[in-house]
Design a protein around this motif. Structure first.
Motif, short mmCIF file in Angstrom:
data_model
loop_
_atom_site.label_atom_id
_atom_site.label_comp_id
_atom_site.label_asym_id
_atom_site.label_seq_id
_atom_site.Cartn_x
_atom_site.Cartn_y
_atom_site.Cartn_z
N THR A 243 0.81 -1.22 0.00
CA THR A 243 0.00 0.00 0.00
C THR A 243 0.85 1.27 0.00
N PHE A 244 2.15 1.10 -0.10
CA PHE A 244 3.09 2.23 -0.02
C PHE A 244 2.80 3.29 -1.09
N HIS A 245 2.49 2.85 -2.29
CA HIS A 245 2.32 3.79 -3.40
C HIS A 245 1.13 4.73 -3.19
N GLN A 246 0.19 4.34 -2.33
CA GLN A 246 -0.97 5.19 -2.08
C GLN A 246 -0.57 6.51 -1.43
N ARG A 247 0.58 6.52 -0.76
CA ARG A 247 1.03 7.74 -0.09
C ARG A 247 1.39 8.84 -1.10
N PHE A 248 1.63 8.45 -2.36
CA PHE A 248 2.00 9.45 -3.37
C PHE A 248 0.79 10.09 -4.03
N GLN A 249 -0.37 9.49 -3.88
CA GLN A 249 -1.51 9.93 -4.68
C GLN A 249 -1.94 11.36 -4.38
N SER A 250 -1.83 11.80 -3.13
CA SER A 250 -2.21 13.17 -2.78
C SER A 250 -1.02 14.11 -2.69
#
Length: 346
Positions: free
Chosen positions: A238-245
């Protein structure tokens, strides 16, 4: 071709969740498997009796009887054995620059013992793979007659699949988000490097928020507390979700021999999701000058370059085609071909 990637970390039950193993072994192995090769992901503590491989890669090996016996067993059976390193942890002369010691997490005596163990294990192997050119140079100084190949870190297979139909969320310039994602507890000194400039920027732009994900002890100060949020470290899945915002990612590094050997992993991770990274100009990062890297070359760059990226039109132009440019430098499909050439060589 039959290939095994052996983890050599202390906790066998956790090796598949180790980000270093994920990038250096799992990512490459998944691509090799897709190409039709037989690939196994194993821990060095597992029983490998009777197993036959064409190539075995030991990830960050140490000088233990188990590693020595495995390397000897495979070499006697005609298997090529390689060691892979993605950090400068194998040259005793540079132990004092270990982030664990620099940040007060380990004493120097223990750090030197670990470095020496890695260094003594180097003689067990036919050759090496490393993540950066500076790491290759260090290994060549120790073993000038052994084959050393740079296999850079690359965008993960999982991200390539999830990113096919991906469209980046538009940045909310009324409330832009800076992200900082320290993967380990040893980045306090790195963050301190940008603290003054970052504090100045946040005070000038109270609409900007700083999101920190992962362990960090260093604080910017009580007057900025309302602009800073801190989250627990997240699993790689789920690490990549931190980049979405994210508006801009941060990746500061002290200028040390250890950090100069590091890869531009944080830059490529953010760039794949269409985000720029304000970062220190270590050698591997310089490859990303046109692929997401915003270089901190003077202390004033922290505030000045972040301010420039607050201008929507400039930002839009900067991030245009960022994923495409990042993949030119970090495509695992290209690196797998180089790895197979290495495996086929004598």
């Amino acid at each position: 071709m039959k290939i095994a990637f052996l983890a050599c970390n202390r906790k066998p039950e956790l090796f598949r969740s180790d980000p270093s193993y994920i990038y250096r072994c799992e990512n490459l192995g998944l691509e090799l498997s897709r190409l039709g090769h037989e690939v196994e992901f194993r821990h060095s503590s597992e029983s490998l009796q009777g197993k036959q491989f064409d190539l075995v890669v030991f990830h960050r090996p140490k000088n233990t009887w188990r590693i020595w016996l495995l390397a000897k067993y495979f070499r006697l059976s005609g298997t090529k054995v390689l060691a892979d390193f993605d950090d400068l942890i194998f040259d005793l002369n540079f132990a004092e620059f270990s982030p664990g010691f620099v940040n007060g997490l380990n004493i120097l005596k223990k750090t030197k013992k670990t470095y020496l163990s890695h260094q003594q294990a180097l003689s067990f192997f036919d050759g090496f793979t490393v993540s950066t050119e500076p790491l290759k140079a260090h290994l060549q100084s120790l073993f000038p007659n052994k084959a050393i190949t740079v296999i850079p870190n690359a965008v993960h297979h999982q991200w390539l699949a999830e990113g096919i139909d991906f469209k980046a969320e538009p940045v909310d310039f009324a409330r832009p988000v800076l992200s900082y994602l320290p993967g380990t507890r040893s980045h306090d000194q790195d963050f301190k490097l940008i603290a003054t400039g970052l504090s100045q920027f946040l005070k000038l732009h109270p609409q900007v928020r700083l999101d920190i994900t992962g362990p960090l002890s260093f604080q910017l100060g009580a007057e900025l507390a309302s602009q800073v949020s801190h989250h627990e470290k997240v699993a790689f899945a789920t690490f990549h979700q931190r980049f979405q915002s994210t508006w801009v990612n941060l990746a500061p590094l002290e200028d040390t021999p250890f950090n100069r050997c590091k890869s531009a992993l944080k830059v490529l991770e953010a760039a794949y999701w269409g985000k720029p990274t304000l970062c220190s100009p270590i050698p591997d990062v310089l490859r990303y000058r046109n692929a997401g890297a915003v270089l901190i070359e003077t202390p004033d760059d922290i505030c000045n370059k972040l301010t420039k990226l607050l201008e929507p039109n400039y930002y839009k132009e900067f991030v245009q085609n960022l994923r495409k440019e990042a993949l030119k430098l970090s495509d695992i499909r290209q690196f797998a071909a180089s790895f197979i050439s290495l495996a086929d060589s004598n």
